[in-house]
Design an enzyme around this catalytic site. Structure first.
Site, PDB file in Angstrom:
ATOM      1  N   ILE A  30     -13.350  -5.632  -8.863  1.00 36.63           N
ATOM      2  CA  ILE A  30     -12.395  -6.387  -9.489  1.00 36.63           C
ATOM      3  C   ILE A  30     -12.958  -7.653  -9.983  1.00 36.63           C
ATOM      4  CG2 ILE A  30     -10.306  -7.709  -9.184  1.00 36.63           C
ATOM      5  CD1 ILE A  30      -9.460  -5.664  -7.276  1.00 36.63           C
ATOM      6  N   ALA A  59      -6.397 -11.614  -4.259  1.00 34.40           N
ATOM      7  CA  ALA A  59      -6.969 -10.564  -3.206  1.00 34.40           C
ATOM      8  C   ALA A  59      -6.257 -10.500  -2.062  1.00 34.40           C
ATOM      9  CB  ALA A  59      -8.355 -11.216  -3.059  1.00 34.40           C
ATOM     10  N   ARG A  60      -6.461 -11.388  -1.397  1.00 35.06           N
ATOM     11  CA  ARG A  60      -5.800 -11.223   0.295  1.00 35.06           C
ATOM     12  C   ARG A  60      -5.265 -12.693   0.588  1.00 35.06           C
ATOM     13  NH1 ARG A  60      -5.426  -6.883  -0.989  1.00 35.06           N
ATOM     14  NH2 ARG A  60      -5.958  -4.946   0.358  1.00 35.06           N
ATOM     15  N   HIS A  64       2.645  -9.705  -4.348  1.00 34.57           N
ATOM     16  CA  HIS A  64       1.579  -8.780  -4.245  1.00 34.57           C
ATOM     17  C   HIS A  64       1.734  -7.266  -5.103  1.00 34.57           C
ATOM     18  CE1 HIS A  64      -1.588  -7.400  -0.810  1.00 34.57           C
ATOM     19  NE2 HIS A  64      -1.732  -6.849  -1.996  1.00 34.57           N
ATOM     20  N   ASP A 117      -0.620 -14.069  -5.871  1.00 29.56           N
ATOM     21  CA  ASP A 117      -0.184 -12.619  -5.935  1.00 29.56           C
ATOM     22  C   ASP A 117      -0.006 -12.307  -4.024  1.00 29.56           C
ATOM     23  OD1 ASP A 117       0.931 -10.427  -6.644  1.00 29.56           O
ATOM     24  OD2 ASP A 117      -1.074  -9.317  -6.284  1.00 29.56           O
ATOM     25  N   ALA A 142      -1.561  -4.590  -8.632  1.00 31.99           N
ATOM     26  CA  ALA A 142      -2.174  -3.271  -8.824  1.00 31.99           C
ATOM     27  C   ALA A 142      -0.915  -2.469  -9.420  1.00 31.99           C
ATOM     28  CB  ALA A 142      -2.828  -2.778  -7.543  1.00 31.99           C
ATOM     29  N   GLU A 178       2.403 -12.551   4.477  1.00 27.35           N
ATOM     30  CA  GLU A 178       2.580 -11.128   4.434  1.00 27.35           C
ATOM     31  C   GLU A 178       2.422 -10.279   5.599  1.00 27.35           C
ATOM     32  OE1 GLU A 178       1.116  -9.027   0.897  1.00 27.35           O
ATOM     33  OE2 GLU A 178       0.584 -11.036   0.391  1.00 27.35           O
TER      34      GLU A 178
END
Length: 339
Positions: free
Chosen positions: A161, A240-241, A293, A265, A296, A270
Site C-alpha cells: 500500500i 492502516a491500523r 475502516h 479510517d 478497502a 475498534e
C-alpha cells in the site's frame, strides 16, 4: 479430505457471487454468517464463533479475534483466510502450533486504500468538510486551502500500500520521504523517494500518511512526542491500523492547533471500546475527515480480496500453496512458515 466434506464459513459482509461460485466449483459448501444489521464479525464472541464454525474446514474472516482457545475448539479448521492484509487479531503462533494455515489477501486492496489516502490528503488540504458545512449553513465565503501539488509527503511504511501511495504521489510532483524498517535502495533510486528516519520525516512533511503494520514496536509510534516533532499545520492520515496513533494525543494536538487536520479510517476504539468518547470527539471536529475502516471497501477492492481469500482456502484444502505473499503462518508438516 473429500470435496464433499469441505465446509467454508464466511463471516464477512459483501462476499460476492463470483467468489462463492469459485468455492462451489471446488466442491465447497459455502455458509454465509447471518450477522445482525450494522455489525461485523469483530464483535462476535468465542461461543458464537465456535458455533458458527463447527465442522468447518475453511474460514474467511474479517476482524474477529482468532485465539488459541478458539482454534483448539475447532479441530477440523484447516485454514483461516483474512479478507484483508492485517493479522494482528490472529494468534499466528497458535495457528502454526496447531497445524493450521493463516493467509491474507495480499495485493487485493492496495489500490483502494491508496486511493483513499490520497483522497483524504486532498480533502484535508482543500478543507472540503468545512466548506460544505459553511454552505449548508448559508455562508458561501471561500476558505483558503492548501495544495498537494509539489508538497513534501511522508510515507511511513513501504509495503504494497505504501508503494501504491508513492506511485500516485508522482502525479502531484510531490517530494516523497519514506520511513521504513526495510529500506530498499534500488526502489528509492528508481522512484526518487528519500529514505529517512521517522524523526526527519515528521519534521519535514506537510502530509504524513501511515502504512505500517501494527506490532508491539509500532504501537503508538505517533504519540504526543511524535506530533510535537511534526511541522506546524501538517496533516496526519491513518488508513492502516488504529493503534499506530495514540488517539488521545491526536485529539489534544488538534485541540491545541498544532496540526492542520487528520484523515482517519481507523481508530483505537475498534479494539478498545473505552476509547469511544475519544473517537466521537475526533470525528466531530471540522478538521477531521473520517471513515469507518472502509478503505478497502470498494466494489472492485472487495471483489479482488474475496477472490484471493477464496483461492487461498481452496489451495490449502487441496494441499497446495496459496498465491504468493498470502501465507503468514503455516503449521502443515514440512512447510516451515512460522510467525
Amino acid at each position: 479430505m473429500t470435496r464433499s466434506s469441505r465446509r467454508v464459513v464466511v463471516t464477512q459482509r459483501f462476499f460476492d457471487a463470483a467468489a462463492i461460485a469459485y468455492l462451489e466449483s471446488a466442491g465447497c459448501e459455502v455458509v454465509l454468517a447471518d450477522l445482525p444489521p450494522g455489525e461485523a464479525d469483530g464483535g462476535l464472541d468465542h461461543d458464537t464463533l465456535a458455533a458458527l464454525l463447527k465442522g468447518a474446514q475453511g474460514w474467511i474472516v474479517g476482524h474477529a479475534r482468532v485465539t488459541r482457545f478458539l482454534l483448539t475448539a475447532l479441530p477440523h479448521l484447516a485454514v483461516v483466510a483474512r479478507r484483508g492484509v492485517g493479522y494482528e487479531r490472529v494468534d499466528l503462533q497458535a495457528a502454526a502450533d496447531l497445524g493450521r494455515v493463516v493467509t491474507i489477501a495480499a495485493g487485493g486492496n492496495d489500490a483502494s486504500v491508496a486511493d483513499q489516502a490520497i483522497g483524504m490528503m486532498i480533502a484535508l488540504g482543500r478543507r472540503f468538510r468545512e466548506a460544505q458545512a459553511q454552505m449548508n449553513a448559508g455562508a458561501w465565503s471561500i476558505l483558503m486551502g492548501s495544495d498537494l501539488y509539489r508538497k513534501t509527503v511522508g510515507v511511513v511504511g513501504l509495503g504494497r500500500i505504501g508503494r501504491s501511495v508513492v506511485q500516485r504521489l508522482s502525479g502531484f510532483e510531490a517530494e516523497v520521504l519514506v520511513a521504513t524498517s526495510r529500506p530498499d535502495p534500488e526502489y528509492a533510486a528508481r522512484t526518487g523517494v528519500r529514505i529517512v528516519d521517522l524523526e526527519t520525516l515528521l519534521a519535514q512533511s506537510a502530509y504524513v500518511t501511515l502504512h505500517a503494520p501494527l506490532t508491539p514496536a509500532t504501537r503508538h509510534m505517533i504519540d504526543a512526542a511524535a506530533m510535537a516533532r511534526m511541522a506546524p499545520g501538517a496533516f496526519l492520515i491513518n488508513t492502516a491500523r488504529g493503534g499506530l496513533v495514540c488517539d488521545r494525543d491526536l485529539l489534544a494536538a488538534l485541540e491545541a492547533g498544532r496540526l492542520g487536520g487528520a484523515g482517519l479510517d481507523v481508530f483505537e476504539s475498534e479494539s478498545d471500546p473505552a476509547l469511544q468518547p475519544v473517537t466521537d470527539a475526533l470525528i466531530a471536529r471540522p478538521d477531521v475527515i473520517a471513515a469507518p475502516h472502509a478503505g478497502a471497501s470498494t466494489r472492485e477492492g472487495l471483489a479482488r480480496t474475496n477472490m484471493i481469500a477464496a483461492r487461498c482456502v481452496v489451495a490449502v484444502l487441496e494441499g497446495q500453496d496459496p498465491p504468493a505473499g498470502c501465507v503468514v503462518a503455516d503449521g502443515r508438516p514440512g512447510r516451515g512458515a512460522r510467525p
